[in-house]
Design an enzyme around this catalytic site. Structure first.
Site, PDB file in Angstrom:
ATOM      1  N   ASP A  12       1.000  -1.097  -0.058  1.00  0.00           N
ATOM      2  CA  ASP A  12      -0.162  -0.066  -0.033  1.00  0.00           C
ATOM      3  C   ASP A  12       0.866   1.274  -0.029  1.00  0.00           C
ATOM      4  OD1 ASP A  12      -2.372  -1.697   0.434  1.00  0.00           O
ATOM      5  OD2 ASP A  12      -1.662  -1.893   2.518  1.00  0.00           O
ATOM      6  N   HIS A  25      -4.062  -2.080  -6.360  1.00  0.00           N
ATOM      7  CA  HIS A  25      -3.375  -0.961  -6.507  1.00  0.00           C
ATOM      8  C   HIS A  25      -4.266  -0.075  -7.148  1.00  0.00           C
ATOM      9  CE1 HIS A  25      -2.151  -4.012  -9.514  1.00  0.00           C
ATOM     10  NE2 HIS A  25      -2.280  -2.998 -10.484  1.00  0.00           N
TER      11      HIS A  25
END
Length: 424
Positions: free
Chosen positions: A12, A40
């Site tokens: 992340d 993503h």
């Protein structure tokens, strides 16, 4: 030129955004590990694309490849290609290739994953998407591969070979073994195989030929360094190797081909799910960073735990990956925090450490040692150049560079493409 991009923390970090930014200079972008447990996000104008399998370079001119180190859920791949086509972006076999040896996530993998996590006394935070069980089958040589999925006769033969053992395993776990040979699910997978038959390729050959021709290839990792199955914070890790060396092994590219290794580093640190996070901030401050950074998982929607920048963990990531440069993301999230804290070491049973202990149970017992820096109040989201950053923001970046001993080349101050600039 062969460039590898990996996350230097717990995932992340903003890899998708940076890959999307850099992909314009690359002919091929290849995903080399993981499955749809990773997510993503790429934002282009007002459009937000949340991806789990297809590499971020899909939005530019690059050809995108899914390598044999990935475990692939064909249903998710179909959903993502449909999403792009809905937005007028064609994802055909000229644009996307999937290696013939890529392991397929079957419905029974997902069933087994959920049953196993439910039975655990200590949860490890699995996404329950069948990733781990697909990798188990890959190592055991019991997988169904992409080449078999797209060939009806081979697929049905292979499934019949594997079915009895899978049924026994699911029954022993307290599940319904009928899922293994469910006619509806089998038909669905046959249709998916037919849909993606023309996408099958030899990823290693494609990449090596491209490099021989002087083309630029980027390898895109999923998740982050400290979730690596070997070098991460076991047992709170993923099922694949997330570090730079894995790109060479999984894509079939020799290490002498590597030109650059780029780290994606968040200006603070986050972690989704279980596992140690020495600088974790509980209470109001942690919630403030979580809200300002939109720290909720792309895949699970779970809130990410937030903490101050952790230098010892970064030192280990630098050692494991051999980074040549860093892209620093989410600097804007730190606006208004006073002071800013950098964890420069740990206290562990009376000892001073500047590098994480090898065992996860020891990392749990580490207390952070902080260096404080003055913060800033200026909103950074409209900043277009390094020189426009407030002095204290520049000083924070300079201090991180000094401590990490790796140059920071890109800085991100928001989710949009236009909110990233080079550090001149």
């Amino acid at each position: 030129m062969f460039t590898i991009i990996t996350g230097a923390q717990f995932g992340d970090e903003g890899k998708g955004k940076i890959v999307d930014l850099l992909a314009k200079d690359y002919d091929i972008v290849a995903r080399f590990q993981g499955g749809n447990n990773a997510g993503h996000t790429v934002r282009v104008g007002d459009e937000v694309y949340k991806l789990h399998l297809i590499p971020s370079g899909i939005l530019l001119d690059a050809r995108v490849l899914i390598g044999p180190g990935v475990v692939l859920n064909p249903e998710v791949l179909a959903e993502e290609t449909a999403m792009f086509e809905k937005h007028g972006i064609k994802v055909d076999a000229e644009k996307l290739g999937v290696d013939a040896k890529t392991s397929i996530i079957m419905p029974y993998h997902i069933e087994m994953d959920g049953l196993r996590e439910a039975a655990r006394k200590t949860k490890i935070g699995t996404t329950k998407r069948g990733i781990g069980y697909a990798y188990i089958d890959k190592v055991a040589r019991d997988e169904i591969r992409m080449a078999e999925l797209v060939d009806k006769e081979r697929f049905l033969k292979r499934l019949e070979e594997l079915a009895p053992q899978k049924e026994k395993e699911i029954e022993a776990m307290g599940g319904d073994p009928k899922i293994v040979r469910d006619p509806f699910l089998i038909q669905k997978y046959l249709e998916l195989g037919e849909q993606f038959a023309s996408y099958v390729t030899d990823v290693s050959r494609e990449i090596n030929q491209a490099l021989d021709e002087g083309k630029h290839v980027m390898a895109e990792a999923a998740q982050g360094t400290h979730l690596d199955v070997i070098h991460g914070t076991q047992k709170f890790v993923t099922s694949s190797s997330t570090i730079a060396g894995s790109a060479c092994a999984n894509l079939g590219v020799g290490p002498t081909r590597v030109g650059n290794v780029i780290a994606i580093v968040k200006a603070y640190i986050t972690r989704v799910g279980e596992g140690p996070l020495p600088t974790e901030l509980s209470g109001e401050l942690g919630e403030k960073i979580q809200k300002a950074g939109g720290e909720f998982g792309t895949t699970t929607g779970r809130g990410r735990r937030c903490g101050w920048f952790d230098l010892p963990l970064l030192k280990k990531a630098i050692a494991l990956n051999g980074y040549t440069e860093i892209s620093l993301t989410k600097l804007d999230v730190l606006t208004g925090l006073e002071p800013l804290r950098i964890c420069v070491g740990y206290k562990y049973k009376g000892e001073d450490l500047d590098y994480p202990p090898e065992l996860t149970e020891d990392l749990w017992e580490c207390s952070p040692v902080y260096e404080d820096l003055p913060g800033w109040e200026t909103d950074l989201t409209e900043v277009k150049a390094y020189s426009e950053l407030p002095e204290n923001a520049q000083n924070y970046i300079k201090r991180l560079e000094e401590l990490m001993k790796v140059p920071i080349n890109y800085i991100s101050v928001g989710p949009g493409r236009e909110q990233t600039f080079k550090k001149e």
